[in-house]
Enzyme design. Structure first.
Site, mmCIF file in Angstrom:
data_model
loop_
_atom_site.group_PDB
_atom_site.id
_atom_site.type_symbol
_atom_site.label_atom_id
_atom_site.label_comp_id
_atom_site.label_asym_id
_atom_site.label_seq_id
_atom_site.Cartn_x
_atom_site.Cartn_y
_atom_site.Cartn_z
ATOM 1 N N GLU A 1 19.385 48.010 -48.286
ATOM 2 C CA GLU A 1 18.655 46.811 -48.652
ATOM 3 C C GLU A 1 19.330 45.681 -47.869
ATOM 4 O OE1 GLU A 1 19.236 45.331 -52.604
ATOM 5 O OE2 GLU A 1 17.472 44.039 -52.506
ATOM 6 N N ARG B 1 28.954 58.674 -54.809
ATOM 7 C CA ARG B 1 29.406 57.669 -53.864
ATOM 8 C C ARG B 1 30.921 57.722 -53.834
ATOM 9 N NH1 ARG B 1 26.776 52.814 -56.780
ATOM 10 N NH2 ARG B 1 26.351 52.242 -54.647
ATOM 11 N N LYS C 1 29.090 45.461 -53.834
ATOM 12 C CA LYS C 1 28.629 44.217 -53.215
ATOM 13 C C LYS C 1 29.006 43.021 -54.080
ATOM 14 C CE LYS C 1 24.652 45.889 -50.586
ATOM 15 N NZ LYS C 1 23.190 46.027 -50.598
#
Length: 567
Positions: free
Chosen positions: A37, A263, A273
């Site tokens: 994204e 992950r 983030k």
RNA sequence: UGGGGUGUAGCCAAGUGGUAAGGCAACGGGUUUUGGUCCCGUCAUGCGGAGGUUCGAAUCCUCCCACCCCAGCCA
């Protein structure tokens, strides 16, 4: 793409699935995709996904699409699109012509939504956001159906068309899939698939007033692109039934499958983030490319090579269990690659002046040094030697401990590529006893660093001529946090930032370095012999040299000394 | 019994009924003009736990335990 993909790939559950799909004829090729994204910078966690997706495509002779998942115009910006492409490319991957955007499919996606409406499988819901939440139920209690669930197909079509034309305010209506409000998986309780957003999109401008949600857009985009294996992280496992539902209900051109992997977490840093942006915006670091950050641009500026990051990602493997990878793993990957490829240069971080008393005052000479003992093709260079030089303070001891092989009163050592020298005296500071300067005699017969009489010395020191050196600013980086898992530990204290390492950056100024360094371009990766791997910072210039330390060399003396101190 | 997942060495991770790969770290040793590199060796009678099936189980069954994710009109 070399290095890591030559090695036989480590088996993992995704490869097992692909192998099966291929042998059973379910697929004849492998199409993956990396779907960032564009709302932030890529970090080492993304690198794992990039290496996985592009790596699989490469190994199986398929393709990997770079697809920007830009379904939310409020959060996304063109600026990030550029940085993401730069980072993927820098890592060494090539998407060729296969650059896509979810926004490329807005029309198709819209048409699919209308399909659902016509099939009585989607409806416009006019509940408020809070009401939708209330009606959804809880983890343990079923939800209730929206009063708008029974709207007619025609009414739904008209309303959705109005939504699309921008006739309604944000939040007044949403389009929902009609699935099952009592489903134990909350994602299946009539999920929202379109919402009204009167925002300008970075690519489609003001053409749309409704935007699809991730759940609706992602799988359909995969299908539109012919993706065969859609890899995402574990938190999307709960979304897979929904992913499948859309593909089952709609006339899609292909049938992708979603597989989830864990992950990566890296020790002594953070990879979210939200947390990274806090560190940047609140000034704990100096920007997205601060060399202490695990961002791709930070690692690049720190001096990690693309190959080292690829090797690292290859080595940590792919699984479904939650993992916290040790930093030593990344450091090993860096040293392994940098050892083979970076030219050696000498530089002194903490200088101590040495005067070679029997070396003629006016003399100087040029000595030959090899650029990389691991790679003869990197050639040799000339290094200037003179009567006054600098050595590392830690390479001299007035009272050397056991097994210390470096310089000390009366001791003989080798100056790398130069001469054997013997310490014959020193100047110390009154009171403190601090060594200010050391006097040595050199043996002219040992030129180049070996003795014709076969005499051995145990220590070899790096050095720099005081008369011929340049000065450099050297930035030493250390782990960003003092604890391996700041996120988990933050539950014990108020905030993960309480665990920041206050000494993660140490700046050394005026370090004497070989003049040779001025010949390297900013961004070059080098080894400072015996000290570590460094990278010339982007702000470095021949007039103002700046070196960033990537990682130290392994230091078995430091280990030994610590052990001796304890015994 | 809301649903979905995961547990193999300090860390990562193979293994899919035939007797525990590999890497990192650690620890010994050899080579060495970087105390670097390189090379050699050591490192799970054991696979979250307890039962069971089997000639044989990390792999199959049962029960239990621990941890992670999910109630955005984020992705």
């Amino acid at each position: 793409m070399t290095d890591n993909h030559k090695d036989k790939a480590v088996s993992n559950f995704i490869r097992t699935i692909i192998d099966q799909d291929l042998t059973q004829g379910k697929h004849s090729t492998v199409i993956t995709r990396f779907p960032p994204e564009p709302n932030g910078y890529l970090h080492i966690g993304h690198a794992k996904s990039i290496c996985l997706n592009f790596g699989l495509a490469l190994d199986y002779g398929g393709h990997c699409n770079l697809r920007f998942d830009d379904t939310n115009p409020i959060k996304e910006e063109a600026e990030y699109v550029a940085s993401i492409q730069e980072d993927v490319q820098w890592l060494g991957f090539d998407w060729g012509e296969r650059l896509y955007y979810a926004s490329d499919y807005f029309q198709e996606l819209h048409d699919f939504a209308v399909c659902l409406i016509d099939a009585g499988k989607a409806y416009v819901c006019s509940l408020s956001q809070e009401e939708i939440r209330e009606f959804r139920g809880t983890l343990k209690e079923p939800g209730r159906e929206s009063p708008y669930r029974r709207r007619s197909i025609q009414e739904n079509r008209d309303l959705f068309a109005g939504m699309r034309r921008g006739e309604f305010p944000e939040g007044s209506h949403v389009l929902r899939a009609k699935i099952d409000m009592t489903h134990p998986n909350l994602n299946m309780r009539d999920p929202v698939i379109y919402r009204i957003l009167h925002a300008e999109h970075h690519r489609t401008g003001n053409a749309w007033h409704v935007y699809p949600t991730y759940d609706f857009a992602h799988g359909l985009s995969d299908a539109l692109e012919g993706v065969t294996h859609s890899l995402c992280s574990l938190e999307f496992e709960d979304h897979r039934p929904l992913y499948d539902w859309f593909l089952d209900e709609l006339p899609v051109p292909s049938r992708p499958r979603q597989y989830e992997f864990a992950r990566m977490n890296l020790g002594y840093t953070v990879l979210s983030k939200r947390k990274l942006i806090q560190l940047v915006q609140e000034g704990y670091v100096q920007g997205w490319d601060d060399p202490r950050l695990p961002t791709i641009c930070g690692l690049r500026r720190r001096g990690f090579s693309p190959a080292s990051i690829r090797n690292f990602c290859e080595r940590i493997g792919v699984g479904k269990s939650f993992s916290l990878v040790d930093m030593s793993m990344l450091e090993h990957a860096a040293r392994e690659d940098l050892n083979r490829h970076s030219p050696r240069v000498m530089g002194v971080l903490d200088p101590l002046r040495v005067v070679i008393v029997n070396y003629p005052k006016a003399d100087e000479e040029s000595l030959e040094a090899v650029n990389n003992p691991e790679d003869p093709e990197m050639g040799v260079r000339e290094v200037l030697f003179s009567r006054e030089i600098y050595i590392e303070k830690e390479d001299f001891r007035t009272d050397p401990p056991r097994k210390y092989f470096r310089l000390a009163p009366g001791r003989e050592v080798r100056l790398r590529y130069a001469y054997y020298i013997t310490c014959v005296g020193m100047v110390t500071e009154q009171g403190t006893g601090k060594v200010l300067e050391v006097y040595c005699r050199y043996d002219p017969k040992t030129r180049g660093g070996s003795s014709p009489d076969g005499r051995k010395v145990k220590g070899t020191l790096h050095w720099v001529s005081a008369d011929h050196c340049r000065r450099a600013e050297v930035r030493l980086y250390d782990r960003l946090f003092v604890t391996a898992d700041p996120t988990a530990d933050a539950k014990k204290r108020s905030d993960f930032k309480e665990y920041l390492n206050e000494n993660s950056l140490e700046v050394l100024r005026d370090c004497p370095v070989e003049a040779e360094l001025a010949a390297f371009e900013a961004g070059s990766r080098i080894q400072l012999e015996r000290k570590g791997y460094f990278c010339l910072d982007y702000d470095s210039s021949p007039d103002k040299l700046i070196l960033n330390r990537t990682v130290t060399l392994r230091d078995s003396w430091a280990k030994l000394e610590k052990k001796l101190a304890h015994s």
